[in-house]
Design a protein around this motif. Sequence first.
Motif, PDB file in Angstrom:
ATOM      1  N   PRO A  73     -29.141 -27.091 -41.934  1.00 55.49           N
ATOM      2  CA  PRO A  73     -28.417 -27.299 -40.683  1.00 55.49           C
ATOM      3  C   PRO A  73     -26.982 -26.771 -40.835  1.00 55.49           C
ATOM      4  N   GLY A  74     -26.466 -26.191 -39.753  1.00 53.03           N
ATOM      5  CA  GLY A  74     -25.109 -25.648 -39.795  1.00 53.03           C
ATOM      6  C   GLY A  74     -25.063 -24.146 -39.981  1.00 53.03           C
ATOM      7  N   PHE A  75     -26.211 -23.498 -39.964  1.00 56.26           N
ATOM      8  CA  PHE A  75     -26.301 -22.050 -40.121  1.00 56.26           C
ATOM      9  C   PHE A  75     -26.994 -21.439 -38.913  1.00 56.26           C
ATOM     10  N   ALA A  76     -26.529 -20.256 -38.498  1.00 51.94           N
ATOM     11  CA  ALA A  76     -27.252 -19.452 -37.512  1.00 51.94           C
ATOM     12  C   ALA A  76     -28.317 -18.678 -38.279  1.00 51.94           C
ATOM     13  N   HIS A  77     -29.416 -18.371 -37.606  1.00 51.21           N
ATOM     14  CA  HIS A  77     -30.551 -17.742 -38.278  1.00 51.21           C
ATOM     15  C   HIS A  77     -31.156 -16.655 -37.402  1.00 51.21           C
ATOM     16  N   GLY A  78     -31.570 -15.575 -38.033  1.00 48.62           N
ATOM     17  CA  GLY A  78     -32.268 -14.514 -37.324  1.00 48.62           C
ATOM     18  C   GLY A  78     -33.032 -13.642 -38.297  1.00 48.62           C
ATOM     19  N   PHE A  79     -33.850 -12.754 -37.747  1.00 48.83           N
ATOM     20  CA  PHE A  79     -34.578 -11.828 -38.612  1.00 48.83           C
ATOM     21  C   PHE A  79     -34.906 -10.545 -37.878  1.00 48.83           C
ATOM     22  N   LEU A  80     -35.129  -9.500 -38.660  1.00 59.01           N
ATOM     23  CA  LEU A  80     -35.561  -8.200 -38.188  1.00 59.01           C
ATOM     24  C   LEU A  80     -36.947  -7.943 -38.737  1.00 59.01           C
ATOM     25  N   ALA A  89     -28.544 -29.795 -34.643  1.00 60.34           N
ATOM     26  CA  ALA A  89     -28.699 -28.806 -35.715  1.00 60.34           C
ATOM     27  C   ALA A  89     -30.077 -28.899 -36.353  1.00 60.34           C
ATOM     28  N   GLN A  90     -30.679 -27.746 -36.570  1.00 62.01           N
ATOM     29  CA  GLN A  90     -31.989 -27.667 -37.214  1.00 62.01           C
ATOM     30  C   GLN A  90     -31.852 -27.074 -38.612  1.00 62.01           C
ATOM     31  N   GLY A  91     -32.488 -27.701 -39.577  1.00 59.68           N
ATOM     32  CA  GLY A  91     -32.750 -27.057 -40.849  1.00 59.68           C
ATOM     33  C   GLY A  91     -34.088 -26.361 -40.690  1.00 59.68           C
ATOM     34  N   LYS A  92     -34.276 -25.233 -41.358  1.00 54.86           N
ATOM     35  CA  LYS A  92     -35.530 -24.477 -41.227  1.00 54.86           C
ATOM     36  C   LYS A  92     -36.001 -24.003 -42.590  1.00 54.86           C
ATOM     37  N   LEU A  93     -37.265 -24.191 -42.857  1.00 52.87           N
ATOM     38  CA  LEU A  93     -37.920 -23.578 -44.001  1.00 52.87           C
ATOM     39  C   LEU A  93     -38.752 -22.444 -43.414  1.00 52.87           C
ATOM     40  N   VAL A  94     -38.418 -21.195 -43.764  1.00 54.62           N
ATOM     41  CA  VAL A  94     -39.035 -20.046 -43.102  1.00 54.62           C
ATOM     42  C   VAL A  94     -39.791 -19.184 -44.104  1.00 54.62           C
ATOM     43  N   ARG A  95     -40.847 -18.537 -43.599  1.00 54.64           N
ATOM     44  CA  ARG A  95     -41.620 -17.610 -44.419  1.00 54.64           C
ATOM     45  C   ARG A  95     -42.396 -16.662 -43.531  1.00 54.64           C
ATOM     46  N   VAL A  96     -42.853 -15.567 -44.114  1.00 53.38           N
ATOM     47  CA  VAL A  96     -43.654 -14.561 -43.418  1.00 53.38           C
ATOM     48  C   VAL A  96     -45.064 -14.622 -43.977  1.00 53.38           C
ATOM     49  N   THR A  97     -46.062 -14.681 -43.086  1.00 52.29           N
ATOM     50  CA  THR A  97     -47.457 -14.733 -43.534  1.00 52.29           C
ATOM     51  C   THR A  97     -48.206 -13.427 -43.281  1.00 52.29           C
ATOM     52  N   ASN A  98     -47.621 -12.545 -42.503  1.00 53.96           N
ATOM     53  CA  ASN A  98     -48.184 -11.206 -42.280  1.00 53.96           C
ATOM     54  C   ASN A  98     -47.023 -10.260 -42.025  1.00 53.96           C
ATOM     55  N   GLY A  99     -47.027  -9.098 -42.678  1.00 55.66           N
ATOM     56  CA  GLY A  99     -45.947  -8.145 -42.476  1.00 55.66           C
ATOM     57  C   GLY A  99     -44.749  -8.464 -43.346  1.00 55.66           C
ATOM     58  N   ALA A 100     -43.563  -8.113 -42.821  1.00 52.66           N
ATOM     59  CA  ALA A 100     -42.323  -8.298 -43.583  1.00 52.66           C
ATOM     60  C   ALA A 100     -41.157  -8.419 -42.615  1.00 52.66           C
ATOM     61  N   ALA A 101     -40.125  -9.146 -43.047  1.00 52.11           N
ATOM     62  CA  ALA A 101     -38.923  -9.326 -42.235  1.00 52.11           C
ATOM     63  C   ALA A 101     -37.705  -9.380 -43.129  1.00 52.11           C
TER      64      ALA A 101
END
Length: 181
Positions: free
Chosen positions: A113-120, A67-79
């Motif tokens: 960890p323990g979550f599925a993750h995705g983006f548009l 399981a991965q924990g993730k800290l996510v962000r966008v640096t260009n554009g938008a999601a």
Amino acid sequence: MEITPTLLPDVKLLSPRVFSDDRGFFFESWNADTFARAGIDFAFVQDNHSRSQRNVLRGLHYQLPGAQGKLVRVTNGAAFDVVVDIRRSSPDFGRWYGVELSAENKRMLWVPPGFAHGFLALADDTDFLYKCTAPYQPECEHCLLWNDPKIGIAWPMDNGAALLSGKDSEGKLLCEAPVYP
């Protein structure tokens, strides 16, 4: 750093303090002490960077085991960033949370960890950065179907047509997928 709870208690929305002037801006995107005080006390072992065009949908990915924990962000554009709780023992099992992350709002999302993750991707040339708590293991990767009706994610698509990889278009329904205990 402003840390906002979300509808899913372990998922946190982070808004950094941004210092801007006519030269540009500066903000602290990671500080181990600040994050630990907010309950995000993990060591990061891998950074990832993806670029996507408008309507590209990536996910909903997770690793089991590993399981991965993730800290996510966008640096260009938008999601439109989405997490789904896939811990069977959780009272929030199968619930999702989504939020817009953009270069403009500079917000980050903690995906435990323990979550599925995705983006548009909501814009062309959307750059998405991930700090991960465990290394990528392709043999452990799984994918939930992005449009599983049982989960019911309200993706904000322009024309209803997501651009998917072959792997993502063949994701599993939550009721068929391996999940965390």
